[in-house]
Design a protein around this motif. Structure first.
Motif, PDB file in Angstrom:
ATOM      1  N   PRO A  32      -7.224   6.316   8.711  1.00  0.00           N
ATOM      2  CA  PRO A  32      -6.530   6.272   7.523  1.00  0.00           C
ATOM      3  C   PRO A  32      -5.176   5.962   7.585  1.00  0.00           C
ATOM      4  CG  PRO A  32      -7.719   8.329   8.016  1.00  0.00           C
ATOM      5  CD  PRO A  32      -7.576   7.371   9.294  1.00  0.00           C
ATOM      6  N   ILE A  33      -4.595   4.802   6.595  1.00  0.00           N
ATOM      7  CA  ILE A  33      -3.372   4.191   6.572  1.00  0.00           C
ATOM      8  C   ILE A  33      -2.722   4.297   5.160  1.00  0.00           C
ATOM      9  CG2 ILE A  33      -3.757   2.960   8.793  1.00  0.00           C
ATOM     10  CD1 ILE A  33      -4.221   0.370   6.673  1.00  0.00           C
ATOM     11  N   ASP A  34      -1.504   4.335   5.032  1.00  0.00           N
ATOM     12  CA  ASP A  34      -0.991   3.859   3.777  1.00  0.00           C
ATOM     13  C   ASP A  34      -0.488   2.486   3.650  1.00  0.00           C
ATOM     14  OD1 ASP A  34       0.558   4.061   1.317  1.00  0.00           O
ATOM     15  OD2 ASP A  34       1.573   5.907   1.875  1.00  0.00           O
ATOM     16  N   LEU A  35      -1.297   1.879   2.604  1.00  0.00           N
ATOM     17  CA  LEU A  35      -1.016   0.616   2.334  1.00  0.00           C
ATOM     18  C   LEU A  35       0.615   0.187   2.045  1.00  0.00           C
ATOM     19  CD1 LEU A  35      -4.208  -0.602   0.444  1.00  0.00           C
ATOM     20  CD2 LEU A  35      -3.536  -0.511   2.754  1.00  0.00           C
ATOM     21  N   ARG A  36       1.319   1.200   1.433  1.00  0.00           N
ATOM     22  CA  ARG A  36       2.663   0.778   1.319  1.00  0.00           C
ATOM     23  C   ARG A  36       3.439   0.660   2.616  1.00  0.00           C
ATOM     24  NH1 ARG A  36       4.791   6.206  -1.633  1.00  0.00           N
ATOM     25  NH2 ARG A  36       3.733   6.758   0.300  1.00  0.00           N
TER      26      ARG A  36
END
Length: 673
Positions: free
Chosen positions: A405-409
């Motif tokens: 899980p990663i935050d694309l921002r």
């Protein structure tokens, strides 16, 4: 609410309740849902279609033959009945007239005097009984007075002393059984007449139901010379039973024939369809990679020859695919070996080039420039080797996905920070939209960052100094990142070729950033490895947009993207929006609500202003065109970034193009055209 809105609301309400609205669509959906399996089976099963067609054609032929046979049998039975009835009736009419013409004597007194007329009724009863006794229930006899029930008056002097009333045998109701048309025909002409009718019986203990019959009648005279009508009624019960027996026999035989033909068609079609199904199954397994599959061939007929030809085709296909796989394996191994083998000499050359590059200040200008060119090309060579190694991993199927899980921002911000030097050199501003909410997805951060870095760097390089907009969005089970530039754009057909290896839209265009031509090819492979999409859109002179769509969770199929591939500020969308814009209350002219786009004069190719003139009387949002400044001047090395590239300013897709200082390149068209 405006008047137009209320009218449209009323029309929408009427449409919802009208035929074809949601209720009708729901009913159609409910009816169609249970029929879908049958329709799917009908489409997929050729054997079922052939057997059904055979049954329908056989049933139609049997029905046609049955109708013809029944019509012929019915006609034959009726003709035979008519001939027998006419013969029987003619004999009865002759006997009745002969009895009426024979003189009658009682106690030696001649019966020709008028006193005998009083016994005409008794004579008629005796005649009807005598004539019907010879039929043995094959026919009935009825006698009616002349003109009885016809409503017609008899000529004077006729029938005054004749037979009055109606007489019949076998409890037959003569008035109801003999049709009025037949009575009128007998009353107006001489000779025998016939017709079909229903024999009705009088109510009683043994009352029968009406039955069809053939009625034959003729005008005769009684013992007094007065006219009367004599009718023979021949019931068609036996003929009807015979016809019913024929119908039952034909229906049974026809049903048996139809079922037999259906079974025969099923067996015959199965012999043909079974090898075809086998070939289809083997073809599916061949397409799945099981190249060793073959058909079983028995016999020497056409199906056997088809199987042999199919097996030969599969054998040739397997050999060709094997050859191509071997060749591809050799090519991949060659690329991998060359890439690995070149690393050692490249490292040595890099070390020597770095020494020369560091000492370039002691060289003459030409040698120093050569040292700089050598260092730049070595950087490009190293990038090319790295891309070739990555491509070889994809070709060999050795690429692995490390999803988390990663935050694309965060990924987008890192990419923009890395691209800031190039953007400042190009005097381009990079803006981010949609980064106020988290955009979480299970993805490989390294690969996603590589994809976005390729897209952003390409947008800056080909954007010709205009803004680059990076948009993030998430909806449902998908997340998306779109990179929009307002540069030269893409020509029709180039959006599909842009992901080919070493493809360049303009072969004569120089690569100022040292690209290898494999960036987008690697990017699309990274997107496919995630189970996502990487798509491109562009228009000549209107820029381009690349959209990366990824599933929120790994191995989740994509059903759509939260960002449209064609941006809202594209030329087609602007024209469509201008055409749909309603006119103001005081507008004039034939154009209605269409905006009149006036392209003002562009001076020195760096100052380009586009004004959109609204219709007369319409409210203006601003007194003049809005202009957005370019990126701030380049900061000295080592200064901290102010994150000015992530401001949420509105797009600059053609509002204004301020003049750049210190540039003197040829004029170019306004990006909003």
């Amino acid at each position: 609410m405006p008047r137009g809105g209320s009218r449209w609301g009323a029309l929408r309400g009427v449409a919802d309740g009208a035929p074809g609205g949601p209720v009708l669509r729901l009913c159609v959906r409910l009816v169609r849902r249970p029929l879908l399996p049958a329709v799917r089976l009908w489409r997929r099963n050729i054997q079922l279609r052939v057997v059904a067609a055979t049954l329908l054609i056989s049933l139609a032929v049997v029905l046609a033959l049955g109708f013809v046979v029944i019509a012929q049998v019915s006609r034959g039975l009726l003709e035979a009945k008519e001939e027998a009835a006419q013969s029987q009736a003619a004999g009865g009419f002759a006997v009745a007239q002969e009895k009426a013409n024979t003189p009658y004597t009682a106690d030696g007194v001649d019966a020709s005097d008028n006193k005998v007329g009083r016994d005409a009724s008794t004579w008629m009863n005796s005649l009807v009984k005598q004539l019907s006794s010879g039929g043995q229930s094959a026919f009935e006899v009825a006698a009616l007075g002349a003109g009885t029930g016809t409503g017609e008056e008899q000529p004077p002097g006729r029938g005054a002393l004749g037979v009055r009333g109606a007489r019949a045998s076998g409890n037959v109701d003569p008035t109801a059984s003999v049709p009025l048309e037949l009575r009128r025909a007998v009353n107006h002409a001489t000779g025998a007449f016939k017709t079909f009718s229903l024999v009705r019986y009088t109510a009683g203990a043994e009352a029968k139901s009406p039955e069809p019959a053939l009625v034959v009648g003729k005008r005769l005279t009684d013992i007094n010379g007065d006219p009367y009508d004599l009718y023979y009624l021949f019931p068609l019960t036996q003929e009807e039973e015979s016809l019913n027996l024929v119908k039952v026999t034909i229906a049974t035989a026809g049903l048996f024939v139809v079922v037999l033909l259906g079974g025969i068609a099923w067996l015959v079609v199965r012999q043909v369809v079974t090898p075809v199904r086998m070939a289809a199954g083997i073809a599916e397994r061949l397409s799945a990679g099981r190249l060793q599959e073959r058909m079983k061939v028995t016999g020497e007929d056409d199906i056997a020859r088809l199987g042999e030809a199919f097996n030969k085709m599969a054998q040739n296909l397997q050999s060709k695919i094997q050859q191509l796989e071997d060749l591809s394996r050799l090519q991949r191994r060659f690329v991998s070996d060359v890439s690995h083998e070149l690393r050692t000499p490249l490292t040595t050359v890099r070390m020597a080039a770095d020494v020369i590059h560091d000492a370039r200040a002691d060289f003459d200008p030409i040698t120093a420039r050569s040292a700089e060119l050598l260092a730049g090309q070595l950087d490009r060579f190293e990038s090319l080797l790295a891309d070739l190694l990555e491509i070889s991993r994809f070709d060999a199927g050795a690429a692995a996905l490390e999803a988390e899980p990663i935050d694309l921002r965060d990924v987008v911000h890192r990419v923009i920070d890395a691209a800031e030097p190039l953007a400042e050199h190009k005097n381009t501003r990079i803006r981010v939209l949609g980064d106020t909410q988290p955009v979480i997805a299970e993805a490989d951060a390294r690969r996603v960052e590589r994809v976005l870095r390729n897209l952003v760097v390409n947008a800056v390089e080909h954007g010709e100094g205009r803004d680059v907009v990076v948009r993030l969005a998430s909806a449902g089970g998908a997340v998306a990142v779109a990179v929009r530039d307002y540069g030269v754009g893409l020509k029709p057909g180039e959006a599909t070729r842009v992901f080919n290896r070493f493809w360049r839209a303009d072969p004569a265009r120089a690569r100022t950033t040292g690209g290898t031509g494999l960036g987008l090819s690697i990017a699309v492979e990274d997107a496919r490895l995630h189970g996502g999409w990487l798509q491109a859109w562009g228009e000549p002179g209107g820029g381009s947009q690349f959209r990366l769509t990824l599933p929120r969770t790994a191995d989740e199929p994509l059903r759509g993207s939260p960002i449209p591939l064609e941006p809202e500020d594209s030329r087609a969308n602007r024209v469509r929006a201008a055409a749909e814009r309603p006119a103001g209350p005081g507008s004039s002219g034939s154009s209605g609500g269409l905006a009149l786009i006036t392209i003002l004069r562009c001076r020195r190719s760096t100052l380009c202003t586009t004004r959109i003139s609204p219709p007369a009387g319409a409210a203006r949002a601003a007194s003049g065109p809005r202009s957005y400044p370019r990126a701030p001047p380049r900061r000295p090395p080592g200064s901290m970034s102010s994150r000015s590239t992530r401001t949420e300013s509105p797009p600059r897709s053609g509002a204004s193009c301020p003049r750049r200082t210190g540039e003197s390149r040829p004029a170019r068209p306004c990006p909003c055209r």
